[in-house]
Design a protein around this motif. Structure first.
Motif, PDB file in Angstrom:
ATOM      1  N   ALA A   1      35.755  40.279  13.890  1.00  0.00           N
ATOM      2  CA  ALA A   1      36.441  39.143  13.272  1.00  0.00           C
ATOM      3  C   ALA A   1      37.922  39.135  13.632  1.00  0.00           C
ATOM      4  O   ALA A   1      38.505  38.078  13.908  1.00  0.00           O
ATOM      5  N   ALA A   2      38.545  40.323  13.640  1.00  0.00           N
ATOM      6  CA  ALA A   2      39.960  40.405  13.989  1.00  0.00           C
ATOM      7  C   ALA A   2      40.185  39.984  15.436  1.00  0.00           C
ATOM      8  O   ALA A   2      41.143  39.268  15.748  1.00  0.00           O
ATOM      9  N   SER A   3      39.285  40.388  16.322  1.00  0.00           N
ATOM     10  CA  SER A   3      39.399  40.017  17.734  1.00  0.00           C
ATOM     11  C   SER A   3      39.194  38.520  17.918  1.00  0.00           C
ATOM     12  O   SER A   3      39.836  37.893  18.767  1.00  0.00           O
ATOM     13  N   ALA A   4      38.292  37.926  17.117  1.00  0.00           N
ATOM     14  CA  ALA A   4      38.044  36.487  17.212  1.00  0.00           C
ATOM     15  C   ALA A   4      39.311  35.697  16.915  1.00  0.00           C
ATOM     16  O   ALA A   4      39.617  34.708  17.589  1.00  0.00           O
ATOM     17  N   VAL A   5      40.071  36.124  15.910  1.00  0.00           N
ATOM     18  CA  VAL A   5      41.340  35.459  15.584  1.00  0.00           C
ATOM     19  C   VAL A   5      42.343  35.647  16.709  1.00  0.00           C
ATOM     20  O   VAL A   5      43.025  34.719  17.126  1.00  0.00           O
ATOM     21  N   GLU A   6      42.420  36.869  17.208  1.00  0.00           N
ATOM     22  CA  GLU A   6      43.376  37.180  18.271  1.00  0.00           C
ATOM     23  C   GLU A   6      43.106  36.372  19.537  1.00  0.00           C
ATOM     24  O   GLU A   6      44.026  35.965  20.246  1.00  0.00           O
ATOM     25  N   LEU A   7      41.826  36.120  19.818  1.00  0.00           N
ATOM     26  CA  LEU A   7      41.438  35.408  21.036  1.00  0.00           C
ATOM     27  C   LEU A   7      41.294  33.906  20.824  1.00  0.00           C
ATOM     28  O   LEU A   7      40.921  33.186  21.754  1.00  0.00           O
TER      29      LEU A   7
ATOM     30  N   LEU B   1      24.598  36.540  26.235  1.00  0.00           N
ATOM     31  CA  LEU B   1      25.343  37.800  26.219  1.00  0.00           C
ATOM     32  C   LEU B   1      24.766  38.774  25.207  1.00  0.00           C
ATOM     33  O   LEU B   1      24.664  39.978  25.465  1.00  0.00           O
ATOM     34  N   SER B   2      24.376  38.255  24.044  1.00  0.00           N
ATOM     35  CA  SER B   2      23.835  39.148  23.014  1.00  0.00           C
ATOM     36  C   SER B   2      22.516  39.761  23.452  1.00  0.00           C
ATOM     37  O   SER B   2      22.171  40.867  23.032  1.00  0.00           O
ATOM     38  N   ALA B   3      21.771  39.041  24.311  1.00  0.00           N
ATOM     39  CA  ALA B   3      20.491  39.572  24.809  1.00  0.00           C
ATOM     40  C   ALA B   3      20.698  40.572  25.940  1.00  0.00           C
ATOM     41  O   ALA B   3      19.900  41.507  26.102  1.00  0.00           O
ATOM     42  N   LEU B   4      21.766  40.412  26.721  1.00  0.00           N
ATOM     43  CA  LEU B   4      21.993  41.264  27.889  1.00  0.00           C
ATOM     44  C   LEU B   4      22.962  42.408  27.617  1.00  0.00           C
ATOM     45  O   LEU B   4      23.142  43.280  28.470  1.00  0.00           O
TER      46      LEU B   4
ATOM     47  N   ILE C   1      35.901  34.449  28.603  1.00  0.00           N
ATOM     48  CA  ILE C   1      36.632  35.702  28.389  1.00  0.00           C
ATOM     49  C   ILE C   1      36.516  36.123  26.926  1.00  0.00           C
ATOM     50  O   ILE C   1      36.228  37.282  26.607  1.00  0.00           O
ATOM     51  N   LYS C   2      36.744  35.160  26.040  1.00  0.00           N
ATOM     52  CA  LYS C   2      36.706  35.436  24.604  1.00  0.00           C
ATOM     53  C   LYS C   2      35.347  35.984  24.177  1.00  0.00           C
ATOM     54  O   LYS C   2      35.273  37.012  23.487  1.00  0.00           O
ATOM     55  N   ASN C   3      34.270  35.320  24.589  1.00  0.00           N
ATOM     56  CA  ASN C   3      32.944  35.749  24.157  1.00  0.00           C
ATOM     57  C   ASN C   3      32.509  37.049  24.823  1.00  0.00           C
ATOM     58  O   ASN C   3      31.830  37.872  24.195  1.00  0.00           O
ATOM     59  N   LEU C   4      32.889  37.255  26.066  1.00  0.00           N
ATOM     60  CA  LEU C   4      32.589  38.528  26.719  1.00  0.00           C
ATOM     61  C   LEU C   4      33.261  39.681  25.980  1.00  0.00           C
ATOM     62  O   LEU C   4      32.648  40.724  25.718  1.00  0.00           O
ATOM     63  N   LYS C   5      34.523  39.498  25.613  1.00  0.00           N
ATOM     64  CA  LYS C   5      35.241  40.553  24.898  1.00  0.00           C
ATOM     65  C   LYS C   5      34.665  40.769  23.505  1.00  0.00           C
ATOM     66  O   LYS C   5      34.515  41.915  23.053  1.00  0.00           O
ATOM     67  N   LEU C   6      34.341  39.676  22.812  1.00  0.00           N
ATOM     68  CA  LEU C   6      33.771  39.805  21.467  1.00  0.00           C
ATOM     69  C   LEU C   6      32.418  40.516  21.498  1.00  0.00           C
ATOM     70  O   LEU C   6      32.048  41.213  20.550  1.00  0.00           O
ATOM     71  N   GLN C   7      31.673  40.333  22.589  1.00  0.00           N
ATOM     72  CA  GLN C   7      30.374  40.997  22.721  1.00  0.00           C
ATOM     73  C   GLN C   7      30.518  42.412  23.280  1.00  0.00           C
ATOM     74  O   GLN C   7      29.512  43.092  23.514  1.00  0.00           O
ATOM     75  N   GLY C   8      31.757  42.863  23.499  1.00  0.00           N
ATOM     76  CA  GLY C   8      31.980  44.244  23.903  1.00  0.00           C
ATOM     77  C   GLY C   8      31.904  44.512  25.388  1.00  0.00           C
ATOM     78  O   GLY C   8      31.708  45.658  25.807  1.00  0.00           O
ATOM     79  N   PHE C   9      32.062  43.476  26.220  1.00  0.00           N
ATOM     80  CA  PHE C   9      32.013  43.668  27.666  1.00  0.00           C
ATOM     81  C   PHE C   9      33.407  43.967  28.231  1.00  0.00           C
ATOM     82  O   PHE C   9      34.393  43.334  27.840  1.00  0.00           O
ATOM     83  N   GLU C  10      33.466  44.912  29.146  1.00  0.00           N
ATOM     84  CA  GLU C  10      34.665  45.123  29.944  1.00  0.00           C
ATOM     85  C   GLU C  10      34.563  44.200  31.152  1.00  0.00           C
ATOM     86  O   GLU C  10      33.507  44.112  31.787  1.00  0.00           O
ATOM     87  N   ILE C  11      35.640  43.491  31.473  1.00  0.00           N
ATOM     88  CA  ILE C  11      35.582  42.453  32.502  1.00  0.00           C
ATOM     89  C   ILE C  11      36.355  42.874  33.741  1.00  0.00           C
ATOM     90  O   ILE C  11      37.505  43.314  33.657  1.00  0.00           O
ATOM     91  N   THR C  12      35.721  42.726  34.902  1.00  0.00           N
ATOM     92  CA  THR C  12      36.390  42.928  36.191  1.00  0.00           C
ATOM     93  C   THR C  12      36.533  41.572  36.856  1.00  0.00           C
ATOM     94  O   THR C  12      35.531  40.866  37.074  1.00  0.00           O
ATOM     95  N   GLY C  13      37.757  41.172  37.153  1.00  0.00           N
ATOM     96  CA  GLY C  13      38.007  39.867  37.745  1.00  0.00           C
ATOM     97  C   GLY C  13      38.185  39.932  39.256  1.00  0.00           C
ATOM     98  O   GLY C  13      38.825  40.854  39.767  1.00  0.00           O
TER      99      GLY C  13
END
Length: 495
Positions: free
Chosen positions: A108-114, A206-209, A229-241
C-alpha cells in the motif's frame, strides 16, 4: 429544526424529504414512538406539497423507520441505539483511534509512492495541459453509442443487469477473437479473458507469473509505460530496462543482456506500436529479431497493444503475437480505451488456453466479472459497424493535431529531439543541461503543464531531460501557445 432543508434540482423531492427526516431520526432529533408532524404541517414546514410528504412518509415506513396508527398519524419506530457514552472519550476510556499509517503494509505504501496522479500537478482553470493522452471526447459519436445501448437492451436487457461470467461476455469474446485473427494472429490453442481495461489485465497476468519464493525479474523497454513500471514493482518484480532507438528497442543491447542473464528473467513486457512514452513503432525487422531472441531464451512476452489502431501512415505492422504463429509464448493485452471510450472499462487478454483458464479463476476471485453492461454495449457498437467509421474520423483528426504539434515543436523547440510516429503524444529529448522538472515549474507559472519524462524510466535519475507532450485534448490555439511558452522557458534555462 427544518431550517436546513434545501431542495436539490433534478432529484425527486419526495426522496429528499424522506432522507431528510430519516437523518433527523438517526441523529436522535425524533425519539422512538414520537409522533411526526402531520403531513399538512410538514408540508408547510418544508415548503413542499402535501403529496410529496405523504410519499416520503410511505417511504419511511417501507424502510422500517416509522409506523402508522390509523387515524392518528406516523410515529418513529423503535431503533437499536448505542449509548453516546460508548463513544465518549474519558481519561480512563480514551476515544478508540488506530494509527492507520503504522498498519499500512509495504504494498500500500509503494502504491502511494508510485501514484503518478497523486504526485502530478493539479491544473488550474485556464491552464494549457499536455499531460493527458486520453481521446478527445468531442469525437465521441454519442448517437451510435446510444443506438448500441438501445439495441442491446431490447435484445437481452434483463440478462445484462444480472451477474455475468468471469471469463467475459461470449459474444464480445467471439468478436474480439475474430478481430485479432484479422490482425494475422493464429488463434489455435488460444483463448481470451475480458478485463476492466489494460491495467487489470496486466495486473492479473503478473500475479499469475510472479515466481514463488524469490523476487521476479522482468525485462522491458526503457523508457516505458509508467503504469507498467508501477504494477511490476508492486508485484515484486525487479526491472531491467533496454534502451530505445528510433525504430524500437535496441536489439543488440537486448541480446547482450540475455546472453549474460537469460536464466534470470521471468517475462518481458513490450509495447511495439506507438510506444508509451516515445511514440515509436517497432520496425518489422526488429519485431522478428526480438521474437527470435525471446524464443531462443524461452522468455514469455507480455505484449501491450497500446494505440495500435492509431496508424497515420505506412502499412499495417503485425503485432508480436501474430509473428509467433501457433506458438504460445506471447500474451497480448488489448483495449480500445485510447481509441474509443475509456469510460467503458473493457480490455482483453489473449493467450494460451491453459494460461487463460488460470487467469479466469484469478479474475473471479478478485472482481467476479467485468461489467456485462459495458461489454454488451461495446459489442453491439462494434457489431453495428461503427468502429471502422469512428477510427477513420479519429485518425484524421489526430493526424492533423500530430502534424500541428510536430510543426510547432520544430519551430519553437529546435533544441529538442522529437520521437513519435503517431498516436496521441510526442516525446521530446533536450540537451542534458535541461532538467524538465525545473522546466515544468517555470512553465506552470506561465499556465502550461506537461509530463516530465523521468517518470517513464526504470532507474531514478534517468530521463531528466525528457518530457511527454500529449496533444489529443488540446485545442489548436493552445497547442501553438503552449509549445511557444515551453520554448521560451527552455531558452531561459539554457541561458
Amino acid at each position: 429544526m427544518f431550517q436546513d432543508f434545501k431542495v436539490v434540482r433534478d432529484r425527486p423531492v419526495s426522496i429528499q424529504v424522506k432522507e431528510y427526516v430519516k437523518r433527523l431520526i438517526i441523529k436522535g432529533a425524533y425519539q422512538s414512538d414520537q409522533k411526526l408532524p402531520a403531513t399538512r404541517e410538514m408540508s408547510d414546514l418544508l415548503k413542499v406539497s402535501r403529496n410529496t410528504v405523504i410519499a416520503a412518509y410511505e417511504g419511511l415506513e417501507d424502510d422500517g423507520f416509522t409506523y402508522t396508527i390509523p387515524g392518528k398519524g406516523s410515529y418513529v419506530a423503535a431503533m437499536v441505539r448505542h449509548s453516546n457514552a460508548d463513544n465518549e472519550a474519558t481519561a480512563s476510556n480514551p476515544t478508540w483511534q488506530i494509527d492507520w499509517k503504522a498498519r499500512i503494509n509495504e504494498y500500500a505504501a509503494s502504491a502511494v509512492e508510485l501514484d503518478l496522479m497523486k504526485q502530478g500537478i493539479r491544473a488550474q482553470k485556464g491552464t494549457i495541459s499536455f499531460t493527458s493522452i486520453a481521446p478527445d471526447e468531442q469525437l465521441f459519436d454519442l448517437g451510435d453509442v446510444r443506438r448500441a445501448f438501445m439495441d442491446r437492451m431490447a435484445i437481452e436487457g434483463q440478462v445484462l443487469l444480472n451477474y455475468g461470467y468471469a471469463k467475459g461476455y461470449k459474444p464480445l469474446i467471439d468478436y474480439l477473437m475474430r478481430y485479432m485473427e484479422n490482425k494475422g494472429v493464429d488463434i489455435t490453442g488460444k483463448d481470451m479473458l475480458i478485463t476492466n481495461g489494460f491495467t487489470e489485465g496486466f495486473d492479473i497476468v503478473l500475479s499469475a507469473l510472479r515466481p514463488s519464493g524469490r523476487q521476479g525479474r522482468a525485462i522491458c523497454e526503457n523508457p516505458t509505460h509508467h503504469t507498467a513500471i508501477k504494477n511490476l514493482k508492486l508485484q515484486g518484480f525487479e526491472i531491467t530496462g533496454i534502451p530505445m532507438e528510433r525504430d524500437g528497442i535496441d536489439v543488440e543491447q537486448l541480446e547482450s543482456v540475455l546472453k549474460q542473464q537469460s536464466a534470470s528473467f521471468d517475462l518481458a513486457y513490450l509495447t511495439p506500436s506507438y510506444h508509451n512514452p516515445t511514440g515509436v513503432v517497432m520496425s518489422p525487422a526488429k519485431r522478428s529479431a526480438v521474437m527470435k531472441l525471446m524464443r531462443r531464451y524461452q522468455i514469455p512476452v507480455i505484449e501491450d497493444g497500446f494505440n495500435e489502431e492509431l496508424r497515420y501512415s505506412g502499412a499495417h505492422v503485425a503485432p508480436l503475437i501474430a509473428t509467433a504463429g501457433q506458438g504460445n509464448g506471447v500474451i497480448y493485452i488489448g483495449s480500445h480505451s485510447k481509441v474509443l471510450f475509456p469510460g467503458l472499462r473493457v480490455g482483453w487478454v489473449l493467450g494460451d488456453r491453459a494460461l487463460i483458464d488460470h487467469l479466469e479463476s484469478i479474475k473471479r476471485a478478485r472482481t467476479i466479472h467485468t461489467s456485462t453492461f459495458d461489454q454488451a454495449i461495446l459489442y453491439q457498437y462494434l457489431l453495428n459497424g461503427n468502429f471502422d467509421k469512428y477510427v477513420k474520423k479519429a485518425r484524421m483528426e489526430y493526424k492533423r493535431k500530430y502534424e500541428l504539434t510536430k510543426a510547432c515543436c520544430e519551430a519553437y523547440l529546435p533544441e529538442a529531439q522529437l520521437s513519435g510516429d503517431g498516436g496521441l503524444h510526442l516525446f521530446l529529448t533536450f540537451p542534458p543541461s535541461v532538467n524538465t522538472r525545473q522546466l515544468l515549474e517555470a512553465c506552470t507559472e506561465q499556465g502550461v503543464i506537461f509530463t516530465p519524462g523521468d517518470k517513464f524510466f526504470i532507474q531514478e535519475g534517468e530521463g531528466t531531460n525528457t518530457l511527454r507532450l500529449g496533444f489529443s485534448r488540446v485545442s489548436d490555439e493552445d497547442i501553438k501557445q503552449g509549445i511557444q511558452i515551453i520554448g521560451e522557458q527552455v531558452r531561459r534555462l539554457l541561458k
